[in-house]
Design an enzyme around this catalytic site. Structure first.
Site, PDB file in Angstrom:
ATOM      1  CG  HIS A  32      -2.212  -0.813   0.955  1.00 27.15           C
ATOM      2  ND1 HIS A  32      -2.024  -2.155   1.515  1.00 27.15           N
ATOM      3  CD2 HIS A  32      -3.431  -0.700   0.693  1.00 27.15           C
ATOM      4  CE1 HIS A  32      -3.248  -2.745   1.385  1.00 27.15           C
ATOM      5  NE2 HIS A  32      -4.088  -1.979   0.927  1.00 27.15           N
ATOM      6  CE  LYS A  36      -3.830  -0.318   4.674  1.00 28.40           C
ATOM      7  NZ  LYS A  36      -5.343   0.347   4.897  1.00 28.40           N
TER       8      LYS A  36
END
Length: 140
Positions: A32, A36
């Site tokens: 990600h 995040k």
């Protein structure tokens, strides 16, 4: 709400019992963006849970191998998290056997997939009686 992730959940749940019985190791790698905060992602944990459920909850989740000086236990599901750049989300489920590997991968190129999944769910619900439905119902 991604249709692709929900289908992936179904696929790994179906594949895991056959492959685990044949001695395949199971690993999940998720990637990600660098903003995040949670690691592993909820989706990676949902994939592990789907696999583990199909294996009668027999597996232990291993999140980091850097402090483990031992051979891999066949009852492990390894989960690795990568954070960098602007990656919207990539989830790989790796079934690694002797002399062969099966990889099931979902790549999200944008967050638009969540809106598309929500629209598919809304269309599915049109005309249905009131009760609890999940995305598994939407994909069939």
């Amino acid at each position: 709400m991604s249709l692709g992730i929900n289908l992936l959940l179904k696929l790994v749940k179906e594949a895991a019992p056959t492959l685990a019985k044949a001695g395949f190791d199971i690993e999940i790698v998720e990637r990600h963006h660098n903003q995040k905060k949670d690691a592993p992602s909820g989706t990676a944990l949902a994939l592990a849970d789907s696999i583990n459920e199909s294996l009668d909850e027999a597996c232990e989740y291993i999140y980091d191998r850097s402090d483990r000086m031992q051979k891999r236990d066949p009852k492990e599901i390894g989960i690795s998290a990568v954070r960098g750049g602007t990656i919207p989300g990539t989830h790989e489920v790796i079934f690694a056997g002797e002399d062969e590997v099966i990889e099931l991968t979902h790549l999200a190129y944008s967050r638009n997939i969540f809106g598309k999944g929500a629209l598919s769910a809304a269309k599915f619900l049109a005309g249905k009686s009131a009760k609890f439905y999940s995305m598994a119902d939407v994909i069939g």
